[in-house]
Design an enzyme around this catalytic site. Structure first.
Site, PDB file in Angstrom:
ATOM      1  N   ASP A  66      -7.096  -4.112  -7.476  1.00 28.85           N
ATOM      2  CA  ASP A  66      -8.014  -4.450  -6.381  1.00 28.85           C
ATOM      3  C   ASP A  66      -9.038  -3.348  -6.136  1.00 28.85           C
ATOM      4  O   ASP A  66      -8.921  -2.239  -6.649  1.00 28.85           O
ATOM      5  CB  ASP A  66      -7.218  -4.758  -5.099  1.00 28.85           C
ATOM      6  N   ASN A 135       2.715  -5.767   5.641  1.00 27.64           N
ATOM      7  CA  ASN A 135       2.732  -7.205   5.956  1.00 27.64           C
ATOM      8  C   ASN A 135       3.100  -8.044   4.733  1.00 27.64           C
ATOM      9  O   ASN A 135       2.946  -9.258   4.743  1.00 27.64           O
ATOM     10  CB  ASN A 135       1.383  -7.663   6.538  1.00 27.64           C
ATOM     11  N   HIS A 137       1.707  -7.823   1.674  1.00 27.34           N
ATOM     12  CA  HIS A 137       0.658  -8.118   0.685  1.00 27.34           C
ATOM     13  C   HIS A 137       0.945  -7.404  -0.638  1.00 27.34           C
ATOM     14  O   HIS A 137       1.566  -6.338  -0.677  1.00 27.34           O
ATOM     15  CB  HIS A 137      -0.746  -7.816   1.205  1.00 27.34           C
ATOM     16  N   GLU A 142      -3.334 -11.186   0.980  1.00 21.50           N
ATOM     17  CA  GLU A 142      -2.793 -11.166   2.336  1.00 21.50           C
ATOM     18  C   GLU A 142      -1.933 -12.408   2.592  1.00 21.50           C
ATOM     19  O   GLU A 142      -2.000 -13.374   1.826  1.00 21.50           O
ATOM     20  CB  GLU A 142      -3.964 -11.124   3.333  1.00 21.50           C
TER      21      GLU A 142
HETATM   22  C1  GLP Z   1      -3.051  -1.194  -0.244  1.00 19.45           C
HETATM   23  C2  GLP Z   1      -3.316  -1.701  -1.665  1.00 19.45           C
HETATM   24  C3  GLP Z   1      -2.076  -2.228  -2.289  1.00 19.45           C
HETATM   25  C4  GLP Z   1      -0.954  -1.250  -2.055  1.00 19.45           C
HETATM   26  C5  GLP Z   1      -0.587  -1.238  -0.606  1.00 19.45           C
HETATM   27  C6  GLP Z   1       0.483  -0.232  -0.257  1.00 19.45           C
HETATM   28  O1  GLP Z   1      -3.596  -2.023   0.705  1.00 19.45           O
HETATM   29  N1  GLP Z   1      -4.329  -2.692  -1.735  1.00 19.45           N
HETATM   30  O2  GLP Z   1      -2.299  -2.471  -3.665  1.00 19.45           O
HETATM   31  O3  GLP Z   1       0.177  -1.638  -2.791  1.00 19.45           O
HETATM   32  O4  GLP Z   1      -1.733  -1.008   0.187  1.00 19.45           O
HETATM   33  O5  GLP Z   1      -0.063   1.046  -0.155  1.00 19.45           O
HETATM   34  P1  GLP Z   1       0.774   2.354   0.049  1.00 19.45           P
HETATM   35  O6  GLP Z   1       1.417   2.639  -1.261  1.00 19.45           O
HETATM   36  O7  GLP Z   1      -0.239   3.396   0.412  1.00 19.45           O
HETATM   37  O8  GLP Z   1       1.751   2.097   1.122  1.00 19.45           O
END
Ligand code: GLP
Length: 244
Positions: A66, A135, A137, A142
């Site tokens: 992403d 949440n 995702h 989402e």
């Molecule tokens: C972000 C990314 C995701 C990631 C998630 C968790 O929003 N788009 O791909 O897996 O958050 O992030 P973190 O590892 O910082 O908790």
């Protein structure tokens, strides 16, 4: 399916070793890569392994999950910047084999379609790394995203913008939209490793464990995947039943 380790370091060693094994067994592998704090120690560990025993990466291909819309590759909070900072700038991987969604594309719809097509044209993802949002995702898919979705534009939820606001100077700077690989693109990966660490992930991991496949919880789509590993530290696993 669940691998639970005492520490983040042990989680990172296990995950980085799985990636390394994939690259060694298949030098032309196509990797699906993720960003986020969870991945930082994983990439650090992978770089250490590669420094200790270099591997030919000249035929390796990657597709990131992403990217924020509106941030250039040079923006310190773009995922393109993150990936170069934490991984690509330390690797001898050809830049032309590195793919991220283009957050500045003039025509995002066309760019999304081309991204899913490029994954297919590369032969599909051999190994997809995933984090998970609080949440549920995956990528930026989402809650309520269709499980058959392809790469698409998303409006980020308030929860996600709040969670990710910690990386920005000001909450108002967090982009409102992003491009993400779709859930169907992710599900077509031959192998998936979802990593979650820290007590703040314990509730969503417990929800995922107990949930049926449900579009309200995007990560639950993974339950239909035949080769999924969920890698957790003790803190993220703390609300799971003993026998998980
Ligand atoms: C972000 C990314 C995701 C990631 C998630 C968790 O929003 N788009 O791909 O897996 O958050 O992030 P973190 O590892 O910082 O908790």
């Amino acid at each position: 399916m669940y691998k639970i380790f005492d520490t983040v370091e042990a989680v990172s060693r296990y995950t980085a070793q799985r990636v390394l094994d994939k690259i060694k067994s298949n030098p032309t592998a196509v990797l699906g890569l993720a960003t986020g704090s969870t991945m930082e120690p994983v990439y650090e560990q992978l770089l250490q392994y590669l420094q200790q025993a270099p591997v030919d990466l000249s035929q390796l291909t990657s597709f990131n999950l992403d990217e924020y819309i509106g941030l250039s590759a040079a923006h310190a909070q773009s995922y393109n910047y993150f990936m170069h900072q934490h991984l690509f700038s330390h690797l001898s991987m050809p830049e032309c084999n590195i793919h991220l969604p283009d957050g500045l594309a003039n025509n995002c719809e066309n760019a999304c379609e081309a991204y899913s097509e490029a994954i297919k044209a590369a032969g599909g993802l051999d190994l997809q790394l995933l984090g998970v949002g609080t949440n549920g995702h995956i990528g930026f898919n989402e809650p309520q995203t269709c499980f058959d979705s392809r790469t698409h534009v998303v409006e980020l939820s308030e929860q996600t913008r709040l969670d990710n606001g910690r990386f920005f100077d000001d909450q108002a700077e967090v982009p409102t939209h992003a491009i993400t690989m779709g859930i169907q693109d992710i599900l077509e990966a031959k192998e998936i490793i979802l990593v979650a660490t820290g007590a703040h992930k314990a509730q969503i991991i417990a929800d995922l464990y107990h949930s049926e496949m449900d579009e309200a919880l995007p990560a639950s789509a993974l339950k239909q995947h035949p080769n999924l590993t969920i890698v957790l530290d003790k803190a993220a696993a703390s609300l799971l039943p003993e026998n998980a």
